[in-house]
Design a protein around this motif. Structure first.
Motif, short mmCIF file in Angstrom:
data_model
loop_
_atom_site.label_atom_id
_atom_site.label_comp_id
_atom_site.label_asym_id
_atom_site.label_seq_id
_atom_site.Cartn_x
_atom_site.Cartn_y
_atom_site.Cartn_z
N ALA A 199 -1.39 6.88 -8.31
CA ALA A 199 -2.19 6.46 -7.16
C ALA A 199 -3.53 7.20 -7.16
CB ALA A 199 -1.44 6.75 -5.86
N MET A 212 0.82 -1.21 0.00
CA MET A 212 0.00 0.00 0.00
C MET A 212 0.86 1.27 0.00
SD MET A 212 -3.32 -1.05 2.31
CE MET A 212 -2.42 -1.67 3.74
N GLU A 213 1.97 1.22 0.72
CA GLU A 213 2.88 2.37 0.72
C GLU A 213 3.49 2.57 -0.66
OE1 GLU A 213 5.58 1.49 3.84
OE2 GLU A 213 4.21 2.11 5.45
N ARG A 253 -5.47 -0.24 -4.72
CA ARG A 253 -4.58 -0.28 -3.57
C ARG A 253 -4.81 -1.54 -2.74
NH1 ARG A 253 -4.39 2.04 1.87
NH2 ARG A 253 -2.40 3.11 2.25
N TYR A 307 2.10 1.74 -3.49
CA TYR A 307 1.03 2.29 -4.33
C TYR A 307 0.87 3.78 -4.08
CZ TYR A 307 -3.76 3.40 -5.74
OH TYR A 307 -4.87 4.01 -6.29
N ASP A 308 0.86 4.17 -2.81
CA ASP A 308 0.66 5.58 -2.47
C ASP A 308 1.75 6.47 -3.07
OD1 ASP A 308 -1.60 4.92 -1.02
OD2 ASP A 308 -0.53 4.83 0.90
N ASP A 320 -10.79 -1.16 -6.14
CA ASP A 320 -9.85 -0.70 -5.14
C ASP A 320 -8.47 -1.26 -5.51
OD1 ASP A 320 -8.34 -0.07 -2.92
OD2 ASP A 320 -9.52 -1.27 -1.51
#
Length: 393
Positions: free
Chosen positions: A35, A26-27, A250, A29-30, A248
């Motif tokens: 993103a 997730m990090e 992420r 992706y962010d 979604d």
């Protein structure tokens, strides 16, 4: 869990703590310039998000096994949506192919997200039948065969029970369903990432991220391209027309990262956790403790679920007492409107209601150490000894 370091969390079957692999995914992706992009958009940013989503499909299909192709992975909001889409969508699709197929057969030990579909199915004109397990919670292929005929559209039997951890012979059950011309769906939400799955003959499989340390709110339905799935949501045509709504990305990437990591270490982790579970069960259920196992020691189960009963006490009393001592577990019994009710799973197995009311489920993975489990067992044994004199009414 987070922020409650004084507590030992032993309810992983409800929701497992987030794994480092999921957090890292997730990090990552962010940090991407795309993103938050809609993967259904045609511009460059949207196409980048779509490529990432397709990569997550490939990884999840590979981790699940069973010969599913990436295009057969439909992302959902979790196990409940996956089960709803599979059971209703496949039943309607099978009936559309052959009008005589108006019956759906479920096992009596399914999760509520499957069993509670009986009413909606009947409202759509289906008959619903239940097949019961044996005393150890196993649905026998012979029992399923006896319950089927040429009017059956769909059979749904879970891969592993969420309360007892008992594994089902999904391959054999799928072959029985197919011999009668019915489709076969299995809820593998509890099993994915913990045991090898026998999915080669399943038409559809439900999975969810948060049961294995991924984020809450993302799941998937793996469904064969040949299966006549009718969509249950509309308004966009995403996921190959099987499930509407912007995906979604992420969450899907985090789900895939955890599934890939667990698949790579499955054999080693399963052996480790199984050993700890056996030691815990033997200690809890030793003669004189007042604690008994819900299933026999030789029954094949998920590695990290220990299911026990305390006939002299009720689940609520035990859970609250354990919570005061710093241990978080759950019950197979359900508390509704202030009254405790026995687990439908244990009742279907033939366990007397009075015993089933004292059920506990202890669940964990390799992140829970032997010392924590030993302290838990000592605490539960002491609580039972102290409180069993005051039996429930």
């Amino acid at each position: 869990m987070a922020g409650r370091t004084a507590y030992t969390y032993l309810d992983y079957a409800a929701s497992a703590p987030l794994r480092d692999e999921a957090r890292a995914a997730m990090e990552a992706y962010d940090a991407q310039p795309w993103a938050g992009a809609n993967p259904n958009s045609l511009h460059t940013t949207g196409r980048r998000a779509a490529r990432a989503l397709d990569g997550a499909r490939r990884e999840l299909a590979a981790a699940a096994g069973g010969g599913f192709r990436p295009a057969e992975v439909t992302f959902t909001s979790g196990g409940t949506e996956s089960n709803n889409l599979a059971v209703i969508g496949l039943a309607e699709g099978a009936r559309a192919r052959a009008a005589r197929r108006r019956r759906v057969v479920l096992s009596a030990i399914e999760h509520d997200s499957v069993l509670d579909l009986a009413g909606p199915l009947r409202a759509r004109g289906f008959e619903v039948g239940l097949v019961r397990p044996d005393r150890d919670g196993v649905v026998a292929p012979d029992e399923l065969d006896a319950a089927l005929g040429d009017d059956c559209a769909l059979v749904s039997v879970m891969a592993a029970n969420n309360e007892t951890g008992v594994l089902q012979p999904t391959g054999a059950l799928a072959r029985v369903a197919h011999a009668h011309g019915a489709l076969f769906h299995t809820d593998a939400v509890q099993a994915l990432g913990h045991v090898p799955l026998d999915l080669a003959e399943a038409d559809a499989v439900s999975v969810a991220a948060h049961k294995l340390g991924g984020p809450v709110g993302v799941g998937a339905l793996l469904v064969r391209g040949r299966a006549p799935l009718r969509p249950q949501s509309f308004g966009g045509g995403q996921e190959g027309g099987r499930r509407a709504g912007t995906q979604d990305v992420r969450g899907a990437l985090a789900f895939a990262a955890v599934a890939r990591a667990l698949a790579a270490s499955l054999d080693e982790t399963r052996a480790l956790v199984s050993g700890r579970a056996r030691a815990l069960a033997e200690r809890l259920c030793a003669p004189g403790t007042g604690i008994v196992a819900t299933v026999g020691a030789g029954v094949e189960r998920l590695p990290g679920i220990v299911s026990v009963m305390v006939p002299a006490l009720d689940s609520e009393t035990l859970i609250l007492a354990l919570d005061q001592e710093g241990f978080e577990v759950s019950a197979a019994s359900a508390c509704s409107s202030g009254s405790l009710d026995a687990s439908h799973v244990l009742l279907a197995m033939g366990i007397p209601r009075d015993e089933a009311l004292g059920s506990l489920r202890i669940s964990f993975d390799e992140r829970v150490g032997e010392d924590d489990l030993a302290r838990f067992s000592d605490t539960l044994i002491r609580i039972v000894a102290e409180r069993s004199g005051a039996r429930r009414p």
